[in-house]
Design a protein around this motif. Structure first.
Motif, PDB file in Angstrom:
ATOM      1  N   LYS A  33       0.815  -1.212   0.000  1.00  0.00           N
ATOM      2  CA  LYS A  33       0.000   0.000   0.000  1.00  0.00           C
ATOM      3  C   LYS A  33       0.848   1.262   0.000  1.00  0.00           C
ATOM      4  O   LYS A  33       0.335   2.349   0.205  1.00  0.00           O
ATOM      5  N   SER A  34       2.132   1.114  -0.192  1.00  0.00           N
ATOM      6  CA  SER A  34       3.070   2.245  -0.207  1.00  0.00           C
ATOM      7  C   SER A  34       3.011   3.059   1.083  1.00  0.00           C
ATOM      8  O   SER A  34       3.181   4.268   1.075  1.00  0.00           O
ATOM      9  N   THR A  35       2.769   2.387   2.178  1.00  0.00           N
ATOM     10  CA  THR A  35       2.744   3.025   3.487  1.00  0.00           C
ATOM     11  C   THR A  35       4.056   2.692   4.199  1.00  0.00           C
ATOM     12  O   THR A  35       4.623   1.629   3.989  1.00  0.00           O
ATOM     13  N   ALA A  36       4.505   3.600   5.014  1.00  0.00           N
ATOM     14  CA  ALA A  36       5.735   3.341   5.769  1.00  0.00           C
ATOM     15  C   ALA A  36       5.523   2.145   6.692  1.00  0.00           C
ATOM     16  O   ALA A  36       4.518   2.056   7.385  1.00  0.00           O
ATOM     17  N   THR A  37       6.452   1.230   6.654  1.00  0.00           N
ATOM     18  CA  THR A  37       6.346   0.033   7.498  1.00  0.00           C
ATOM     19  C   THR A  37       7.155   0.220   8.774  1.00  0.00           C
ATOM     20  O   THR A  37       8.119   0.971   8.817  1.00  0.00           O
ATOM     21  N   MET A  38       6.712  -0.473   9.805  1.00  0.00           N
ATOM     22  CA  MET A  38       7.413  -0.434  11.086  1.00  0.00           C
ATOM     23  C   MET A  38       8.624  -1.359  11.022  1.00  0.00           C
ATOM     24  O   MET A  38       8.639  -2.312  10.250  1.00  0.00           O
ATOM     25  N   ASP A  39       9.605  -1.055  11.846  1.00  0.00           N
ATOM     26  CA  ASP A  39      10.781  -1.922  11.936  1.00  0.00           C
ATOM     27  C   ASP A  39      10.416  -3.132  12.796  1.00  0.00           C
ATOM     28  O   ASP A  39      10.280  -3.014  14.012  1.00  0.00           O
ATOM     29  N   MET A  40      10.239  -4.262  12.166  1.00  0.00           N
ATOM     30  CA  MET A  40       9.832  -5.484  12.867  1.00  0.00           C
ATOM     31  C   MET A  40      10.934  -6.536  12.870  1.00  0.00           C
ATOM     32  O   MET A  40      10.663  -7.718  13.003  1.00  0.00           O
ATOM     33  N   ARG A  41      12.180  -6.083  12.752  1.00  0.00           N
ATOM     34  CA  ARG A  41      13.289  -7.037  12.738  1.00  0.00           C
ATOM     35  C   ARG A  41      13.452  -7.737  14.086  1.00  0.00           C
ATOM     36  O   ARG A  41      13.723  -8.935  14.126  1.00  0.00           O
ATOM     37  N   VAL A  42      13.285  -7.029  15.178  1.00  0.00           N
ATOM     38  CA  VAL A  42      13.458  -7.642  16.505  1.00  0.00           C
ATOM     39  C   VAL A  42      12.383  -8.699  16.760  1.00  0.00           C
ATOM     40  O   VAL A  42      12.711  -9.830  17.147  1.00  0.00           O
ATOM     41  N   PRO A  43      11.094  -8.386  16.541  1.00  0.00           N
ATOM     42  CA  PRO A  43      10.099  -9.437  16.738  1.00  0.00           C
ATOM     43  C   PRO A  43      10.315 -10.640  15.808  1.00  0.00           C
ATOM     44  O   PRO A  43      10.206 -11.790  16.246  1.00  0.00           O
ATOM     45  N   MET A  44      10.681 -10.375  14.553  1.00  0.00           N
ATOM     46  CA  MET A  44      10.911 -11.479  13.623  1.00  0.00           C
ATOM     47  C   MET A  44      12.095 -12.316  14.081  1.00  0.00           C
ATOM     48  O   MET A  44      12.043 -13.544  14.042  1.00  0.00           O
ATOM     49  N   PHE A  45      13.163 -11.661  14.523  1.00  0.00           N
ATOM     50  CA  PHE A  45      14.318 -12.386  15.036  1.00  0.00           C
ATOM     51  C   PHE A  45      13.930 -13.249  16.235  1.00  0.00           C
ATOM     52  O   PHE A  45      14.373 -14.394  16.354  1.00  0.00           O
ATOM     53  N   ALA A  46      13.091 -12.711  17.111  1.00  0.00           N
ATOM     54  CA  ALA A  46      12.665 -13.464  18.296  1.00  0.00           C
ATOM     55  C   ALA A  46      11.849 -14.693  17.892  1.00  0.00           C
ATOM     56  O   ALA A  46      12.070 -15.789  18.429  1.00  0.00           O
ATOM     57  N   PHE A  47      10.917 -14.529  16.946  1.00  0.00           N
ATOM     58  CA  PHE A  47      10.104 -15.667  16.518  1.00  0.00           C
ATOM     59  C   PHE A  47      10.953 -16.729  15.828  1.00  0.00           C
ATOM     60  O   PHE A  47      10.784 -17.930  16.066  1.00  0.00           O
ATOM     61  N   LEU A  48      11.881 -16.309  14.978  1.00  0.00           N
ATOM     62  CA  LEU A  48      12.748 -17.270  14.297  1.00  0.00           C
ATOM     63  C   LEU A  48      13.713 -17.929  15.283  1.00  0.00           C
ATOM     64  O   LEU A  48      14.019 -19.123  15.155  1.00  0.00           O
ATOM     65  N   SER A  49      14.169 -17.169  16.258  1.00  0.00           N
ATOM     66  CA  SER A  49      15.004 -17.765  17.310  1.00  0.00           C
ATOM     67  C   SER A  49      14.213 -18.801  18.098  1.00  0.00           C
ATOM     68  O   SER A  49      14.744 -19.858  18.460  1.00  0.00           O
ATOM     69  N   GLY A  50      12.950 -18.492  18.363  1.00  0.00           N
ATOM     70  CA  GLY A  50      12.087 -19.455  19.052  1.00  0.00           C
ATOM     71  C   GLY A  50      11.954 -20.753  18.278  1.00  0.00           C
ATOM     72  O   GLY A  50      11.989 -21.839  18.860  1.00  0.00           O
ATOM     73  N   LEU A  51      11.821 -20.640  16.956  1.00  0.00           N
ATOM     74  CA  LEU A  51      11.756 -21.848  16.125  1.00  0.00           C
ATOM     75  C   LEU A  51      13.053 -22.639  16.198  1.00  0.00           C
ATOM     76  O   LEU A  51      13.040 -23.869  16.324  1.00  0.00           O
TER      77      LEU A  51
END
Length: 125
Positions: A44-62
């Motif tokens: 949607k060409s909207t500014a996205t939030m920086d979600m690297r930390v949550p993604m890293f946490a979820f992938l680390s959990g896996l």
């Protein structure tokens, strides 16, 4: 060994298996949901939030869940070998190390999910 002991042991294995499935589902599901959300926002060409930390946490959990499963397997393999060799006091109890590591890794993967979820909620504010 009594029938009750054997059934209790089997139920513990079943509960452990379901726990691993649950852990993989929540961490993997959260990662997929986060990617879907970010893909939708980016389209949607909207500014996205920086979600690297949550993604890293979820992938680390896996990853921690997978490592925990490996140590759970080593626990079971060691138990089987201990049973095979009999009541040799020197060999008994070696499985405890693998079991403790598996438990710590499993708790760590739940903590990683909690960190990822909390961080994602904070970023959505």
């Amino acid at each position: 060994m009594s029938a009750h002991w054997i059934e209790t042991y089997k139920s513990l294995i079943t509960i452990s298996t379901e726990g691993f499935k649950f852990s993989a589902l929540i961490n993997g599901g959260a990662a997929v949901a986060l990617l879907s959300y970010l893909g939708n926002i980016a389209g949607k060409s909207t500014a996205t939030m920086d979600m690297r930390v949550p993604m890293f946490a979820f992938l680390s959990g896996l990853a921690l869940c997978g490592m925990s499963m490996c140590f759970a397997y080593l626990t079971q393999l060691t138990l089987l070998n201990e049973e095979r060799i009999g009541a040799d006091p020197q060999a008994k109890g070696n499985h405890q190390w693998f079991l403790r590591i598996a438990m710590v890794l499993f708790v760590a993967n739940l903590v990683a999910f909690a960190i990822g979820a909390w961080t994602a909620v904070e970023r959505f504010r």
